[in-house]
Design a protein around this motif. Structure first.
Motif, PDB file in Angstrom:
ATOM      1  N   ASN A 231       0.806  -1.231   0.000  1.00 58.86           N
ATOM      2  CA  ASN A 231       0.000   0.000   0.000  1.00 58.86           C
ATOM      3  C   ASN A 231       0.832   1.271   0.000  1.00 58.86           C
ATOM      4  O   ASN A 231       0.426   2.289  -0.564  1.00 58.86           O
ATOM      5  CB  ASN A 231      -0.931   0.007   1.227  1.00 58.86           C
ATOM      6  N   GLN A 232       1.985   1.232   0.666  1.00 64.13           N
ATOM      7  CA  GLN A 232       2.791   2.446   0.819  1.00 64.13           C
ATOM      8  C   GLN A 232       3.821   2.639  -0.300  1.00 64.13           C
ATOM      9  O   GLN A 232       4.546   3.630  -0.309  1.00 64.13           O
ATOM     10  CB  GLN A 232       3.518   2.408   2.169  1.00 64.13           C
ATOM     11  N   LEU A 233       3.887   1.701  -1.246  1.00 60.24           N
ATOM     12  CA  LEU A 233       4.881   1.811  -2.313  1.00 60.24           C
ATOM     13  C   LEU A 233       4.611   3.044  -3.177  1.00 60.24           C
ATOM     14  O   LEU A 233       3.531   3.171  -3.750  1.00 60.24           O
ATOM     15  CB  LEU A 233       4.847   0.553  -3.191  1.00 60.24           C
ATOM     16  N   PRO A 234       5.571   3.977  -3.294  1.00 60.23           N
ATOM     17  CA  PRO A 234       5.372   5.125  -4.185  1.00 60.23           C
ATOM     18  C   PRO A 234       5.317   4.665  -5.646  1.00 60.23           C
ATOM     19  O   PRO A 234       6.188   3.918  -6.095  1.00 60.23           O
ATOM     20  CB  PRO A 234       6.615   5.989  -3.933  1.00 60.23           C
ATOM     21  N   ILE A 235       4.266   5.091  -6.349  1.00 59.54           N
ATOM     22  CA  ILE A 235       4.065   4.697  -7.749  1.00 59.54           C
ATOM     23  C   ILE A 235       3.847   5.939  -8.596  1.00 59.54           C
ATOM     24  O   ILE A 235       3.036   6.800  -8.248  1.00 59.54           O
ATOM     25  CB  ILE A 235       2.853   3.756  -7.886  1.00 59.54           C
ATOM     26  N   SER A 236       4.584   6.038  -9.700  1.00 56.26           N
ATOM     27  CA  SER A 236       4.400   7.132 -10.651  1.00 56.26           C
ATOM     28  C   SER A 236       3.943   6.549 -11.983  1.00 56.26           C
ATOM     29  O   SER A 236       4.577   5.635 -12.517  1.00 56.26           O
ATOM     30  CB  SER A 236       5.702   7.915 -10.842  1.00 56.26           C
ATOM     31  N   ILE A 237       2.841   7.066 -12.503  1.00 54.52           N
ATOM     32  CA  ILE A 237       2.281   6.600 -13.773  1.00 54.52           C
ATOM     33  C   ILE A 237       2.231   7.792 -14.723  1.00 54.52           C
ATOM     34  O   ILE A 237       1.649   8.828 -14.393  1.00 54.52           O
ATOM     35  CB  ILE A 237       0.860   6.032 -13.570  1.00 54.52           C
ATOM     36  N   PHE A 238       2.847   7.657 -15.896  1.00 52.55           N
ATOM     37  CA  PHE A 238       2.791   8.773 -16.851  1.00 52.55           C
ATOM     38  C   PHE A 238       2.673   8.248 -18.272  1.00 52.55           C
ATOM     39  O   PHE A 238       3.028   7.106 -18.584  1.00 52.55           O
ATOM     40  CB  PHE A 238       4.015   9.688 -16.707  1.00 52.55           C
ATOM     41  N   SER A 239       2.158   9.114 -19.139  1.00 50.58           N
ATOM     42  CA  SER A 239       1.933   8.735 -20.526  1.00 50.58           C
ATOM     43  C   SER A 239       1.662   9.990 -21.339  1.00 50.58           C
ATOM     44  O   SER A 239       1.396  11.062 -20.776  1.00 50.58           O
ATOM     45  CB  SER A 239       0.733   7.786 -20.620  1.00 50.58           C
ATOM     46  N   GLY A 240       1.705   9.861 -22.652  1.00 50.27           N
ATOM     47  CA  GLY A 240       1.217  10.919 -23.517  1.00 50.27           C
ATOM     48  C   GLY A 240      -0.286  10.823 -23.647  1.00 50.27           C
ATOM     49  O   GLY A 240      -0.842   9.713 -23.667  1.00 50.27           O
ATOM     50  N   ASP A 241      -0.967  11.960 -23.729  1.00 51.79           N
ATOM     51  CA  ASP A 241      -2.437  11.886 -23.802  1.00 51.79           C
ATOM     52  C   ASP A 241      -2.938  11.530 -25.207  1.00 51.79           C
ATOM     53  O   ASP A 241      -4.143  11.438 -25.436  1.00 51.79           O
ATOM     54  CB  ASP A 241      -3.090  13.169 -23.274  1.00 51.79           C
ATOM     55  N   LYS A 242      -2.000  11.301 -26.137  1.00 52.05           N
ATOM     56  CA  LYS A 242      -2.365  10.810 -27.472  1.00 52.05           C
ATOM     57  C   LYS A 242      -1.836   9.390 -27.703  1.00 52.05           C
ATOM     58  O   LYS A 242      -1.852   8.900 -28.837  1.00 52.05           O
ATOM     59  CB  LYS A 242      -1.817  11.751 -28.553  1.00 52.05           C
ATOM     60  N   ASP A 243      -1.402   8.736 -26.643  1.00 55.46           N
ATOM     61  CA  ASP A 243      -0.855   7.383 -26.768  1.00 55.46           C
ATOM     62  C   ASP A 243      -1.979   6.382 -27.044  1.00 55.46           C
ATOM     63  O   ASP A 243      -2.861   6.196 -26.201  1.00 55.46           O
ATOM     64  CB  ASP A 243      -0.111   7.008 -25.481  1.00 55.46           C
ATOM     65  N   PRO A 244      -1.964   5.694 -28.207  1.00 56.32           N
ATOM     66  CA  PRO A 244      -3.036   4.738 -28.493  1.00 56.32           C
ATOM     67  C   PRO A 244      -3.002   3.514 -27.579  1.00 56.32           C
ATOM     68  O   PRO A 244      -4.046   2.892 -27.351  1.00 56.32           O
ATOM     69  CB  PRO A 244      -2.779   4.340 -29.955  1.00 56.32           C
TER      70      PRO A 244
END
Length: 301
Positions: A231-244
């Motif tokens: 639960n405490q694991l730091p997670i970063s999620i990122f992407s381009g908003d045009k990524d199919p």
């Protein structure tokens, strides 16, 4: 520089390392995407080095110049073998450096990284997911059916241009008029051409690969499985908003919500305007590099 590890079935894993000249404060293990290879991450790794982050990575099975069969994990238990390889790498890197360890996964590698965090999250101090997605597992079950039929038609190991087309054929349609068949990867034509001209990029994968991969996606899509990530694991999620791959941001947001609602309390999320699939190779790559290294430096301890 690189060294070699030996997997449980005897496969040699060529482990690449990019090490900073200054004090190492964090270490990152890379999990690359489908139909590419680990050396494409050199620019990103050097940016991490400048922030005091040591970087390690190896080609997944069926990828890179050390693949026994390009586009094919294994004849059996391919998904499990890929996860086992990654565990071997994480343990080796953790033994070398007594600093927080971050797992970075892109695209296919992001799904492998999720599976790893489900099984071995206690070994990680941070998780970064790039170019990822979440959708209803029924889509993957349909893909398994199609892959089984294709396996009967051409065999388990043969590269399937049909499955390649079914999976990626529509990705370029959002970017018309297109210059190449790979415009969906990046707005930067130099990076797109590098990909196209790389013998170890853009190859079709085998029916058995798709069966292994889809089975893995079904596994990590279960609420009971994602709830096993600490639960405490730091997670970063990122992407381009045009990524199919991420359904133009919708699938990426769904992934962040899926992970958050199933227990993870420290999730960072960012969509880059007009960005496509490979944000590390986009026209604003330097901004992305800084965002990732800043997040690791600030949030991973």
């Amino acid at each position: 520089m690189h060294s070699a590890l030996t997997a449980s079935d005897g496969r040699e894993i060529k482990l690449f390392a990019w090490l900073p000249e200054q004090e190492i404060r964090h270490v990152m293990v890379l999990s690359h995407g489908m139909a590419e290879h680990i050396q494409r991450y050199t620019g990103f790794a050097l940016a991490c080095n400048a922030a005091g982050i040591a970087v390690y990575g190896a080609n997944h099975r069926g990828h890179g110049d050390d693949a026994s069969v390009l586009g094919h994990y294994a004849d059996d238990n391919g998904w499990q073998k890929v996860i086992s390889d990654l565990d071997l790498i994480v343990d080796d890197v953790a033994a070398r450096h007594d600093v927080p360890l971050v797992l970075f996964g892109h695209s296919m590698g992001s799904f492998i990284a999720q599976q790893y965090a489900i099984l071995n999250g206690s070994k990680l101090s941070g998780l970064v997911l790039s170019g990822s997605n979440y959708q209803n597992p029924i889509m993957y079950k349909l893909a398994i059916l199609v892959s089984q039929i294709e396996k009967m038609r051409i065999g388990a190991r043969s590269p399937s241009r049909f499955l390649d087309f079914v999976s990626f054929g529509a990705f370029n349609s959002k970017f018309k008029p297109t210059r190449t068949a790979s415009d969906w990867l990046s707005r930067d034509p130099v990076q797109v051409d590098k990909y196209i001209n790389d013998d170890y990029c853009g190859f079709p994968c085998s029916p058995q690969f798709w069966l292994d991969f889809m089975s893995g996606l079904i596994s990590i899509s279960q609420k009971s499985e994602i709830a096993k990530i600490p639960n405490q694991l730091p997670i970063s999620i990122f992407s381009g908003d045009k990524d199919p791959v991420g359904l133009q941001g919708k699938g990426v947001l769904a992934l962040a919500q899926h992970i958050t609602t199933n227990g993870c309390e420290n999730v960072h999320f960012k969509l880059y305007p007009d960005g496509r699939h490979e944000m590390l190779n986009e026209s604003n790559a330097s901004e992305v590099f800084k965002d990732v290294t800043d997040w690791v430096t600030a949030k991973v301890s």
